[in-house]
Design an enzyme around this catalytic site. Structure first.
Site, PDB file in Angstrom:
ATOM      1  CB  SER A 169       4.444  -1.785  12.297  1.00 23.97           C
ATOM      2  OG  SER A 169       3.950  -0.457  12.256  1.00 23.97           O
TER       3      SER A 169
ATOM      4  CG  HIS B  17      -6.257   1.970   4.774  1.00 20.59           C
ATOM      5  ND1 HIS B  17      -5.809   2.984   5.751  1.00 20.59           N
ATOM      6  CD2 HIS B  17      -5.384   0.943   4.846  1.00 20.59           C
ATOM      7  CE1 HIS B  17      -4.756   2.715   6.227  1.00 20.59           C
ATOM      8  NE2 HIS B  17      -4.041   1.551   5.742  1.00 20.59           N
TER       9      HIS B  17
ATOM     10  N   GLY C 262       1.630   2.317  10.727  1.00 25.66           N
ATOM     11  CA  GLY C 262       2.641   3.562  10.841  1.00 25.66           C
ATOM     12  C   GLY C 262       3.170   3.869  12.138  1.00 25.66           C
TER      13      GLY C 262
ATOM     14  N   GLY D 264       2.276  -1.043   4.506  1.00 27.30           N
ATOM     15  CA  GLY D 264       2.539   0.399   3.912  1.00 27.30           C
ATOM     16  C   GLY D 264       4.026   0.756   3.990  1.00 27.30           C
ATOM     17  N   GLY D 265       4.338   1.489   5.139  1.00 31.98           N
ATOM     18  CA  GLY D 265       5.944   1.867   4.984  1.00 31.98           C
ATOM     19  C   GLY D 265       6.942   1.135   4.432  1.00 31.98           C
TER      20      GLY D 265
ATOM     21  CG  ASN E 118      -1.917   1.111   1.371  1.00 30.82           C
ATOM     22  OD1 ASN E 118      -1.989   2.097   0.379  1.00 30.82           O
ATOM     23  ND2 ASN E 118      -2.366   1.476   2.460  1.00 30.82           N
ATOM     24  CD1 TRP E 119       3.658   0.956  -2.929  1.00 38.03           C
ATOM     25  CD2 TRP E 119       3.587   2.134  -4.950  1.00 38.03           C
ATOM     26  NE1 TRP E 119       4.456   0.372  -3.960  1.00 38.03           N
ATOM     27  CE2 TRP E 119       4.284   1.119  -4.974  1.00 38.03           C
ATOM     28  CE3 TRP E 119       3.231   3.211  -5.945  1.00 38.03           C
ATOM     29  CZ2 TRP E 119       4.723   0.705  -6.260  1.00 38.03           C
ATOM     30  CZ3 TRP E 119       3.901   2.727  -7.117  1.00 38.03           C
ATOM     31  CH2 TRP E 119       4.828   1.785  -7.541  1.00 38.03           C
ATOM     32  CE  LYS E 120      -0.560   3.197   4.785  1.00 41.87           C
ATOM     33  NZ  LYS E 120      -0.551   3.428   5.976  1.00 41.87           N
TER      34      LYS E 120
ATOM     35  CD  GLU F 145      -3.516   5.467   6.548  1.00 40.70           C
ATOM     36  OE1 GLU F 145      -3.285   5.678   5.073  1.00 40.70           O
ATOM     37  OE2 GLU F 145      -2.540   4.891   7.042  1.00 40.70           O
TER      38      GLU F 145
ATOM     39  CD  GLU G 209      -4.183  -2.503   7.070  1.00 43.67           C
ATOM     40  OE1 GLU G 209      -3.003  -2.797   6.691  1.00 43.67           O
ATOM     41  OE2 GLU G 209      -4.628  -1.398   6.814  1.00 43.67           O
TER      42      GLU G 209
HETATM   43  P1  PGA Z   1       2.179   0.420   7.763  1.00 51.54           P
HETATM   44  O1  PGA Z   1       0.732   0.705   6.936  1.00 51.54           O
HETATM   45  O2  PGA Z   1       2.837  -0.925   7.310  1.00 51.54           O
HETATM   46  O3  PGA Z   1       2.881   1.645   7.359  1.00 51.54           O
HETATM   47  O4  PGA Z   1       1.776   0.253   9.148  1.00 51.54           O
HETATM   48  C1  PGA Z   1       0.005  -0.464   6.510  1.00 51.54           C
HETATM   49  C2  PGA Z   1      -1.394  -0.042   6.154  1.00 51.54           C
HETATM   50  O5  PGA Z   1      -1.948   1.276   6.374  1.00 51.54           O
HETATM   51  O6  PGA Z   1      -1.895  -0.722   5.170  1.00 51.54           O
END
Ligand code: PGA
Length: 252
Positions: free
Chosen positions: A215, A97, A175, A236-237, A9-11, A99, A169
């Site tokens: 994470s 998600h 994050g 994500g990250g 997930n590049w966001k 977010e 999640e």
């Molecule tokens: P993260 O994000 O790996 O940076 O914690 C995961 C996500 O939001 O899908």
């Protein structure tokens, strides 16, 4: 055998050039995918066509959108609908998600509409669920996630549910560098599979891929993915660094 999936997930990160370099580095990193394993790249909308093109000829690699409109079509400036995503050969779409829920006010009802429209247009939802920290502290996370499933997913008939992937999640782990322990992840995944079994029966529940997100990194992926009900991750990250993400993929 149910699918093992690692999704990036590049966001809202990377330029097109950086994204293309990342995909190329990933394709050069010696990842071997058996038939039941998939890598999914959730890129920003403007890059989906380019990423799909780069992945051509690489079986097991798919693209995902990070969001989709909750309306079919029409006067919704700035929105991108499921039909558009399907028309550019998008395979998956991340829906719900945290977010989107927290920053853009998406309710379970809106998310249910997105799920329906995506399935109607041949997109496979990666449906995200998970509890905030105060819910985890109160130890009511199972009821919280059950409600998310009930209100956004469990209206689907079984033949549609088979196209859905669930991502658990916990919001407190996204994050933040905090990860659910392997036991916490496995417990929730088993709970989710149990909920699906109670609603749809053992067969559909067994077929469902449930990913963990929050994470995930190369250093913890193997331990988390070892859970019997953990079928991969939503990353994500750590998905923004080719070497790191490739290591995570190799852990499934
Ligand atoms: P993260 O994000 O790996 O940076 O914690 C995961 C996500 O939001 O899908």
């Amino acid at each position: 055998m149910r699918k093992k999936i690692v999704a990036a997930n590049w966001k809202m990160n990377l330029t097109l050039t950086q994204g293309e370099q990342l995909v190329n580095a990933l394709l050069d990193s010696g990842i071997q995918l058996d038939t039941h394993k998939e890598v999914v790249i959730a890129a920003p909308f403007p890059y989906l066509i380019a990423v799909k093109e780069l992945l051509k000829g690489h079986p097991g690699f798919y693209v995902a959108a990070q969001n989709v409109a909750s309306e079919k079509a029409g006067a919704f400036t700035g929105e991108v609908n499921a039909e558009m995503l399907h028309s550019i050969h998008t395979d998956y779409v991340i829906i719900g998600h945290s977010e989107r829920r927290e920053l853009f006010g998406e309710s379970n009802a809106v998310i249910a509409k997105k799920v329906d429209l995506s399935l109607a247009h041949g997109l496979k939802p990666i449906f995200c669920c998970g509890e905030p920290l105060e819910v985890r502290k109160a130890e009511t996370q199972n009821a919280y996630v059950a409600k998310q499933l009930e209100e956004s997913l469990f209206h689907l008939p079984a033949e549609q549910l088979q196209h859905v992937v669930i991502a658990y999640e916990p919001i407190w782990a996204i994050g933040t560098g905090l990860t659910a322990s392997a036991a916490q992840a496995q417990d929730m995944h088993a709970f989710i599979r149990g909920q699906v079994a109670a609603r749809y029966g053992a067969g559909p529940a067994d077929h469902l891929s449930i990913l963990y997100g929050g994470s995930v990194k190369a250093a913890n992926a193997r331990e988390i993915f070892a859970g019997a009900d953990v079928d991969g991750g939503l990353v994500g990250g750590a998905s923004l660094v080719a070497k790191e993400f490739a290591e995570i993929v190799k852990a499934i």
